[in-house]
Motif scaffolding. Sequence first.
Motif, mmCIF file in Angstrom:
data_model
loop_
_atom_site.group_PDB
_atom_site.id
_atom_site.type_symbol
_atom_site.label_atom_id
_atom_site.label_comp_id
_atom_site.label_asym_id
_atom_site.label_seq_id
_atom_site.Cartn_x
_atom_site.Cartn_y
_atom_site.Cartn_z
ATOM 1 N N TYR A 1 0.690 -1.091 0.314
ATOM 2 C CA TYR A 1 0.035 -0.085 -0.201
ATOM 3 C C TYR A 1 0.986 1.270 -0.194
ATOM 4 N N LYS B 1 -2.271 -1.072 -10.187
ATOM 5 C CA LYS B 1 -2.612 -0.183 -9.014
ATOM 6 C C LYS B 1 -4.167 -0.004 -8.901
ATOM 7 N N PHE C 1 -0.858 -1.679 -4.740
ATOM 8 C CA PHE C 1 0.354 -1.953 -5.863
ATOM 9 C C PHE C 1 -0.053 -2.997 -5.095
ATOM 10 N N LYS D 1 -1.418 7.813 -2.741
ATOM 11 C CA LYS D 1 -0.992 8.856 -4.331
ATOM 12 C C LYS D 1 0.047 9.753 -4.469
ATOM 13 N N ASN E 1 -3.987 -7.019 -15.660
ATOM 14 C CA ASN E 1 -4.794 -5.778 -15.336
ATOM 15 C C ASN E 1 -5.985 -5.300 -15.402
ATOM 16 N N THR F 1 2.202 -5.931 -7.980
ATOM 17 C CA THR F 1 3.543 -6.671 -8.580
ATOM 18 C C THR F 1 2.957 -8.629 -9.431
ATOM 19 N N ARG G 1 2.659 -5.300 -13.172
ATOM 20 C CA ARG G 1 2.131 -4.023 -12.124
ATOM 21 C C ARG G 1 0.970 -3.202 -12.283
ATOM 22 N N TYR H 1 -3.173 3.447 -1.963
ATOM 23 C CA TYR H 1 -3.769 2.752 -3.096
ATOM 24 C C TYR H 1 -2.886 1.465 -3.099
#
Length: 434
Positions: free
Chosen positions: A14, A45, A36, A17, A104, A38, A43, A34
């Motif tokens: 986390y 978000k 995040f 922003k 994503n 991976t 990646r 945000y």
Amino acid sequence: MKTLIHRSKGSVRYAFKDSIKLLENNKSKQSLIYLFFTYGTKRFKYSTGFKSCFAHWDFKKQRIKNISSLTNKDEVNSSLKKYEEELLEKYRELYNEYGEAVNNQMLKDELDIIVRKKKKEPTNEELDFIGVCNKFITDKGNSITPVTKRVYKQAITHLESYEKEKNVTLTFDIIDMNFYNSFKSYLEDGDFSLNTIGKHIKTLKSFMNYALIEGYTENIKFKSKDFKVVKEITTEIFLTEEEIAEMHKKDLSKNPEYERARDIFLIGCYTGQRISDYNKLSKDDIVTKDGIDYFKFRQHKNKKYNRIVMCPITKEIREIMDKRYNGLPPKKMSEPVMNRYLKKIGEILEFNELVKCEYTKGGKEVRKMIPKYDLISSHTARRSFCTNKYKKGMNIFDIMLFTGHSTEKEFYKYIRIKDEERAAHIAKSGFFNI
């Protein structure tokens, strides 16, 4: 904020922003938190919707600090833990099913459900699968061409026929790999070509994407790498400059419709445009710059890119317009009618060379020898322009200036020449000491 939580080939963290430097200078400034994620080399978000500030955030634990004055800290921390755990679990499930095809958008769809509890919006009229497909076409409105709309409706017709033949009612949950294989086999039994089957599968994926975005379904199985649009390179011909010249000088005055079809087609051969562009040129498209006349227009297929092209009006085009159309381009003709006439004209000109055609139809490989005249269509004009200009040594980026191809890869699909001809072209390009 360096701590990472590892699990199932993915890691979650986390972060704010805004930049840490900015927040450190103003420790009470609220900033969005945000998530995040991976996974592999990718990646992703996602905004959690929660806010905190530098002073209240535990960077090591990636949670709100245990400060008694923060009444909702437990709720926020509990939610962050839930998002983290459920995302990792969903990613594990997706990875097991789709492997490296996970992307994503799939993760966003899952988080929309986890974080925002996104569900299908209630409607006054509950639409079934076919109803949503039809709504997709309606919503597209004038943003799609009549040809594209016809393709969409054809796909719906085949889906409805599939329902009747298989005695099933299609729902969004049914659309998976079992359905994919069954529908593909159904189309093969209907003796459709591989590219036609691929076209209908592509349309089906468009329907499903629309349904997913609009909240009619949560099924993402159609995004699997195996749920693919099948296609193959088919045999396409081009007319040589000699054949184009022969067609140009042929007297067709006894059949005005043949003559007009021929003239429209030749303008396509001399400009390299798509049928949707060269078949509708008018007086308003003619401009003069530095003493040279051009057709200037916005390419139909590239409207969203605002692609305007200027095609020189060659001596051959000028002769066609001046001789039969009072200096203007010939009037538009229906494409199916034009294609029928072009084959007849090719037969009159005795373009009888047999061409080996290989394609897949009804799930079987087909090999046929077909006379060249029977392969001529409106699209042959564009291919002829590209191929002939390439053979003459014109730089491909100069050719693409007129044709509007966005990439070299797309352009080379139009080059219909043998490998030895291409080798000769490259040998003369100056890269070899010859």
